[in-house]
Scaffold this motif. Structure first.
Motif, PDB file in Angstrom:
ATOM      1  N   SER A 142      22.363 -20.651 -37.167  1.00  0.00           N
ATOM      2  CA  SER A 142      23.565 -19.906 -37.540  1.00  0.00           C
ATOM      3  C   SER A 142      24.707 -20.150 -36.559  1.00  0.00           C
ATOM      4  N   ASP A 143      24.394 -20.279 -35.263  1.00  0.00           N
ATOM      5  CA  ASP A 143      25.435 -20.588 -34.273  1.00  0.00           C
ATOM      6  C   ASP A 143      26.137 -21.899 -34.627  1.00  0.00           C
ATOM      7  N   VAL A 144      25.321 -22.896 -34.930  1.00  0.00           N
ATOM      8  CA  VAL A 144      25.870 -24.222 -35.253  1.00  0.00           C
ATOM      9  C   VAL A 144      26.628 -24.185 -36.573  1.00  0.00           C
ATOM     10  N   LEU A 145      26.082 -23.480 -37.563  1.00  0.00           N
ATOM     11  CA  LEU A 145      26.747 -23.377 -38.862  1.00  0.00           C
ATOM     12  C   LEU A 145      28.110 -22.710 -38.713  1.00  0.00           C
ATOM     13  N   CYS A 146      28.171 -21.601 -37.968  1.00  0.00           N
ATOM     14  CA  CYS A 146      29.438 -20.890 -37.787  1.00  0.00           C
ATOM     15  C   CYS A 146      30.458 -21.757 -37.050  1.00  0.00           C
ATOM     16  N   ALA A 147      30.002 -22.501 -36.049  1.00  0.00           N
ATOM     17  CA  ALA A 147      30.907 -23.380 -35.302  1.00  0.00           C
ATOM     18  C   ALA A 147      31.471 -24.465 -36.218  1.00  0.00           C
ATOM     19  N   TRP A 148      30.610 -25.034 -37.047  1.00  0.00           N
ATOM     20  CA  TRP A 148      31.038 -26.091 -37.970  1.00  0.00           C
ATOM     21  C   TRP A 148      32.021 -25.538 -39.005  1.00  0.00           C
ATOM     22  N   LEU A 149      31.733 -24.366 -39.554  1.00  0.00           N
ATOM     23  CA  LEU A 149      32.623 -23.758 -40.543  1.00  0.00           C
ATOM     24  C   LEU A 149      33.952 -23.359 -39.912  1.00  0.00           C
ATOM     25  N   ALA A 197      29.636 -23.633 -30.663  1.00  0.00           N
ATOM     26  CA  ALA A 197      28.376 -22.950 -30.958  1.00  0.00           C
ATOM     27  C   ALA A 197      27.857 -22.209 -29.732  1.00  0.00           C
ATOM     28  N   LEU A 198      28.024 -22.819 -28.553  1.00  0.00           N
ATOM     29  CA  LEU A 198      27.588 -22.179 -27.317  1.00  0.00           C
ATOM     30  C   LEU A 198      28.415 -20.925 -27.032  1.00  0.00           C
ATOM     31  N   ALA A 199      29.710 -20.989 -27.305  1.00  0.00           N
ATOM     32  CA  ALA A 199      30.568 -19.812 -27.112  1.00  0.00           C
ATOM     33  C   ALA A 199      30.136 -18.676 -28.038  1.00  0.00           C
ATOM     34  N   ILE A 200      29.769 -19.029 -29.253  1.00  0.00           N
ATOM     35  CA  ILE A 200      29.281 -18.026 -30.205  1.00  0.00           C
ATOM     36  C   ILE A 200      27.977 -17.409 -29.699  1.00  0.00           C
ATOM     37  N   ARG A 201      27.060 -18.256 -29.227  1.00  0.00           N
ATOM     38  CA  ARG A 201      25.776 -17.771 -28.723  1.00  0.00           C
ATOM     39  C   ARG A 201      25.972 -16.868 -27.503  1.00  0.00           C
ATOM     40  N   ARG A 202      26.871 -17.244 -26.591  1.00  0.00           N
ATOM     41  CA  ARG A 202      27.127 -16.421 -25.405  1.00  0.00           C
ATOM     42  C   ARG A 202      27.721 -15.073 -25.792  1.00  0.00           C
ATOM     43  N   GLY A 203      28.578 -15.082 -26.823  1.00  0.00           N
ATOM     44  CA  GLY A 203      29.130 -13.822 -27.298  1.00  0.00           C
ATOM     45  C   GLY A 203      28.050 -12.889 -27.810  1.00  0.00           C
ATOM     46  N   ILE A 204      27.090 -13.447 -28.548  1.00  0.00           N
ATOM     47  CA  ILE A 204      25.975 -12.653 -29.071  1.00  0.00           C
ATOM     48  C   ILE A 204      25.104 -12.118 -27.937  1.00  0.00           C
TER      49      ILE A 204
END
Length: 488
Positions: A286-293, A358-365
């Protein structure tokens, strides 16, 4: 012509049980949204059995809460008026059924329900199937419930000779995507004769989250990024102007399992060989999908822009409260969602590898998705709702907001209605989904609030299904880009 008369609230029935709405369920955003998930089954389901089994579920003392009628009390707060008993005059849910004596591929609209693709693809308009998910006179806004005796829960079934569509219509103030899935799951247990396994509800006539956010132990990490009332007004004006001036379009996408798997592996390799090589990293699909979208959604903006990009994810926090407020043996039929953020810029999201976003999204979570940060966030949310009626907002007034609502953990594609199957529509040996398991799922709501992407989850083959709402013309450009290269 005279002035239109103001609608009146139905007279309260003295024998009704009246319960107050949950605090966090009642805000301007939730009041504006109706959830409308549709499941497609490649089998013929017994519509009568579906109806009677759901009636049996609502006959249980706690689950009868689903049959409440939505009202506003004298101070404008939500409450639910539950009939003493459900009957033909005041049923526990609205029910409608359409039957077509044809195969689903012979129906002009249902035949366009998309199938999985071998590469990422933009497939169909998001609003295409609304006529299949609700009766013609179904509610379209909260007021349609407040000024009628309409039950909060609506069921619509469309039957074909070889397939069945099952949809529910439910106001967001009553619960989130996980709560809606809990209804499907409990319904499934009744269909299978496993009534004794139906979980109890947390809080039939009380709010199980009443104490959440009252005693935070730390500050919220993004409190410095909180928008003032003036900034919120500027943000909303800009948002409404961009939406009304440029318009937006909703489309459904299929993102194949093979693509996400390869993108995740590539992202992890980039992190391992780059400036993060000494850090132990984890990225979810999901991290990668959100980053790509996110990268796709700003592909029409100047790549040199320093405009803030705020990537927001709706995070189900039931798991964080499993040891106290929401024990795992019960179901919370309400909203249990906090918003976690990743802050970047148009330039960085456009130019950096997907792995960095994607890493920024994961760190936020990881940083914002803790129990203490939940308490801190809900404290700010309480303050904002009490003062302005709208949730707290972070970022800046001119940011490009990219909100994600990810329903993957609700596992809609694992719904099991095998107990209602009367005929297998598509040979089992030729398909991946089992008998009574949906092959397609989509949230068909029209009033989506700020949700730019709704990730419905993964089908049985691991393909992600996404509904996105983007600026007019952008989907056409994205389709062309995907035909050339899916941004690998």
């Amino acid at each position: 012509m005279g002035k239109a008369s103001k609608p009146t609230t139905p007279v309260r029935i003295p024998t009704d049980t009246v319960i107050q709405g949950n605090y966090f369920d009642d805000n301007a955003v939730y009041r504006s949204i109706l959830l409308n998930p549709m499941l497609k089954f490649d089998d013929v389901l017994d519509a009568v059995k579906l109806k009677t089994s759901l009636e049996r579920l609502l006959s249980r003392h706690d689950w009868r809460k689903l049959g409440g009628r939505i009202r506003l009390n004298e101070i404008g707060k939500l409450e639910f008026s539950i009939p003493k008993q459900f009957d033909d005059l005041r049923p526990g849910f609205s029910y409608s059924h359409e039957h077509f004596d044809i195969d689903i591929l012979e129906h002009s609209v249902a035949s366009q329900i998309p199938k999985a693709t071998s590469k990422p693809a933009v497939l169909v308009e998001a609003k295409k199937f609304v006529s299949l998910t609700r009766r013609p006179d179904a509610p379209s806004k909260l007021e349609d419930y407040l000024y009628s005796d309409e039950p909060q829960l609506g069921i619509h079934i469309v039957s074909f000779r070889d397939a069945t569509l099952v949809s529910i219509l439910w106001p967001h103030i009553c619960g989130d995507a996980s709560a809606a899935k809990a209804i499907f799951d409990a319904w499934s247990l009744v269909l299978q004769g496993r009534d004794d396994e139906i979980p109890p509800l947390h809080g039939f006539d009380n709010d199980p989250l009443a104490q959440l956010g009252l005693n935070p132990r730390e500050k919220y990490s993004l409190v410095a990024k909180r928008l003032t009332v003036f900034q919120i007004i500027v943000f909303w004006i800009r948002h409404l102007f961009e939406t009304l001036w440029g318009g937006d379009e909703g489309r459904v996408m299929c993102v194949p399992a093979s693509f996400i798997t390869s993108q995740r592996e590539k992202a992890l390799q980039e992190l391992a060989s780059g400036c993060h090589e000494n850090e132990k990293q984890f990225l979810s699909e999901s991290d990668v999908l959100c980053a790509w979208l996110a990268k796709l959604s700003i592909s029409d903006l100047p790549k040199s822009s320093n405009r803030t990009v705020l990537i927001s994810n709706a995070l189900d926090f039931r798991g964080l409260l499993a040891k106290d407020l929401l024990p795992g043996n019960g179901v919370h039929l309400g909203n249990a969602v906090m918003i976690v953020h990743a802050i970047s810029t148009v330039r960085d999201v456009s130019r950096m590898p997907i792995s960095e976003t994607a890493l920024a999204i994961r760190r936020g979570i990881e940083h914002l998705g803790t129990r203490d940060q939940l308490e801190a966030h809900q404290a700010l949310l309480r303050e904002s709702i009490d003062k302005t009626k709208v949730p707290v907002v972070f970022g800046d007034a001119t940011m490009n907001l990219i909100p994600f609502t990810n329903w993957s953990k609700a596992k809609y594609f694992e719904t099991n209605f095998s107990g209602a199957v009367t005929k297998v529509g598509k040979p089992l040996e030729g398909r991946s989904n089992g008998k009574g398991i949906p092959s397609y799922a989509q949230n068909c709501t029209l009033n989506r609030g700020l949700s730019k992407f709704v990730i419905m989850g993964k089908d049985v083959e691991g393909n992600f299904w996404v509904t996105g709402f983007l600026r007019k013309g952008l989907w056409e450009n994205i389709s062309k880009m995907l035909e050339r290269s899916p941004l690998e």
